[in-house]
Scaffold this motif. Structure first.
Motif, short mmCIF file in Angstrom:
data_model
loop_
_atom_site.label_atom_id
_atom_site.label_comp_id
_atom_site.label_asym_id
_atom_site.label_seq_id
_atom_site.Cartn_x
_atom_site.Cartn_y
_atom_site.Cartn_z
N ALA A 33 -11.16 23.91 -8.11
CA ALA A 33 -11.38 22.48 -7.82
C ALA A 33 -12.78 22.21 -8.29
O ALA A 33 -13.12 21.08 -9.03
CB ALA A 33 -11.27 22.15 -6.53
N ALA A 34 -13.83 23.08 -8.04
CA ALA A 34 -15.15 22.91 -8.67
C ALA A 34 -15.23 23.04 -10.07
O ALA A 34 -15.78 21.93 -10.87
CB ALA A 34 -16.07 23.93 -7.92
N ARG A 35 -14.55 23.70 -10.64
CA ARG A 35 -14.61 23.87 -12.26
C ARG A 35 -13.97 22.56 -12.77
O ARG A 35 -14.26 22.11 -13.73
CB ARG A 35 -13.72 25.02 -12.51
CG ARG A 35 -14.11 25.46 -13.99
CD ARG A 35 -13.43 26.77 -14.19
NE ARG A 35 -13.46 27.83 -13.28
CZ ARG A 35 -12.44 28.59 -12.76
NH1 ARG A 35 -11.31 28.54 -13.38
NH2 ARG A 35 -12.39 29.43 -11.97
N ARG A 36 -12.67 22.15 -12.27
CA ARG A 36 -12.02 20.88 -12.82
C ARG A 36 -13.03 19.81 -12.56
O ARG A 36 -13.03 18.95 -13.51
CB ARG A 36 -10.79 20.90 -11.70
CG ARG A 36 -9.91 19.83 -12.51
CD ARG A 36 -8.40 19.71 -11.67
NE ARG A 36 -8.12 20.95 -11.28
CZ ARG A 36 -7.79 21.77 -10.07
NH1 ARG A 36 -7.99 20.97 -9.03
NH2 ARG A 36 -7.16 22.71 -10.02
N THR A 37 -13.80 19.51 -11.29
CA THR A 37 -14.72 18.51 -11.20
C THR A 37 -15.89 18.54 -11.92
O THR A 37 -16.01 17.47 -12.56
CB THR A 37 -15.05 18.46 -9.64
OG1 THR A 37 -14.05 18.52 -8.73
CG2 THR A 37 -16.03 17.26 -9.43
N GLU A 38 -16.26 19.59 -12.38
CA GLU A 38 -17.30 19.98 -13.14
C GLU A 38 -17.04 19.28 -14.56
O GLU A 38 -17.62 18.95 -15.42
CB GLU A 38 -17.94 21.14 -13.57
CG GLU A 38 -19.12 21.42 -14.21
CD GLU A 38 -19.59 22.90 -14.00
OE1 GLU A 38 -19.99 23.48 -15.06
OE2 GLU A 38 -19.56 23.59 -13.07
N ALA A 39 -15.64 19.87 -15.07
CA ALA A 39 -15.07 19.55 -16.33
C ALA A 39 -15.07 18.26 -16.49
O ALA A 39 -15.20 17.40 -17.36
CB ALA A 39 -14.04 20.38 -16.57
N TYR A 40 -14.65 17.48 -15.42
CA TYR A 40 -14.31 15.96 -15.50
C TYR A 40 -15.59 15.27 -15.78
O TYR A 40 -15.80 14.19 -16.37
CB TYR A 40 -13.45 15.55 -14.38
CG TYR A 40 -13.25 14.22 -14.04
CD1 TYR A 40 -12.50 13.52 -15.12
CD2 TYR A 40 -14.05 13.46 -13.35
CE1 TYR A 40 -12.04 12.22 -14.68
CE2 TYR A 40 -13.73 12.17 -13.16
CZ TYR A 40 -12.81 11.41 -13.96
OH TYR A 40 -12.45 9.98 -14.00
N GLU A 41 -16.57 15.68 -14.92
CA GLU A 41 -17.79 14.97 -14.93
C GLU A 41 -18.40 15.18 -16.28
O GLU A 41 -19.06 14.17 -17.02
CB GLU A 41 -18.80 15.63 -13.76
CG GLU A 41 -18.38 15.24 -12.46
CD GLU A 41 -18.20 13.80 -12.20
OE1 GLU A 41 -19.30 12.87 -12.68
OE2 GLU A 41 -17.49 13.19 -11.46
N ALA A 42 -18.31 16.38 -16.79
CA ALA A 42 -18.98 16.45 -18.24
C ALA A 42 -18.02 15.80 -19.48
O ALA A 42 -18.84 15.26 -20.04
CB ALA A 42 -18.72 18.17 -18.54
N ALA A 43 -16.83 15.49 -19.25
CA ALA A 43 -16.25 14.82 -20.07
C ALA A 43 -16.45 13.19 -19.91
O ALA A 43 -16.61 12.64 -20.91
CB ALA A 43 -14.65 15.19 -19.86
N ARG A 44 -16.80 12.90 -18.64
CA ARG A 44 -17.07 11.30 -18.63
C ARG A 44 -18.60 11.19 -19.15
O ARG A 44 -18.73 10.36 -19.67
CB ARG A 44 -17.04 11.17 -17.05
CG ARG A 44 -15.75 10.93 -16.41
CD ARG A 44 -15.73 10.22 -15.09
NE ARG A 44 -16.33 8.93 -15.19
CZ ARG A 44 -16.15 7.97 -14.23
NH1 ARG A 44 -15.46 8.34 -13.07
NH2 ARG A 44 -16.70 6.70 -14.43
#
Length: 71
Positions: A33-44
């Protein structure tokens, strides 16, 4: 009486192993979940830097067919 104590010990060992497995699964879930959130924030962040609103596609459909078509 020996069989009963052996059964109790084995049961306690199985419960401890199950609890350990639950903790491992929970830790993996939190990491994912942390990795997914980090990737999402980076993509945003990339999308807002490029002027877009969201870098993710609205569809989960792959761009191409997974398998080649039969002749």
């Amino acid at each position: 009486m020996f069989e009963y104590e052996l059964s109790q010990t084995r049961s306690a060992e199985l419960r401890a192993a199950a609890e350990h497995d639950r903790l491992v699964r929970e830790a993996l879930r939190v990491r994912r979940a942390a990795r997914r959130t980090e990737a999402y924030e980076a993509a945003r962040g990339e999308a807002s830097a490029q002027g877009g609103t969201d870098a993710r596609s609205h569809s989960r459909r792959p761009r191409r067919h997974r398998f080649a078509r039969a002749a």
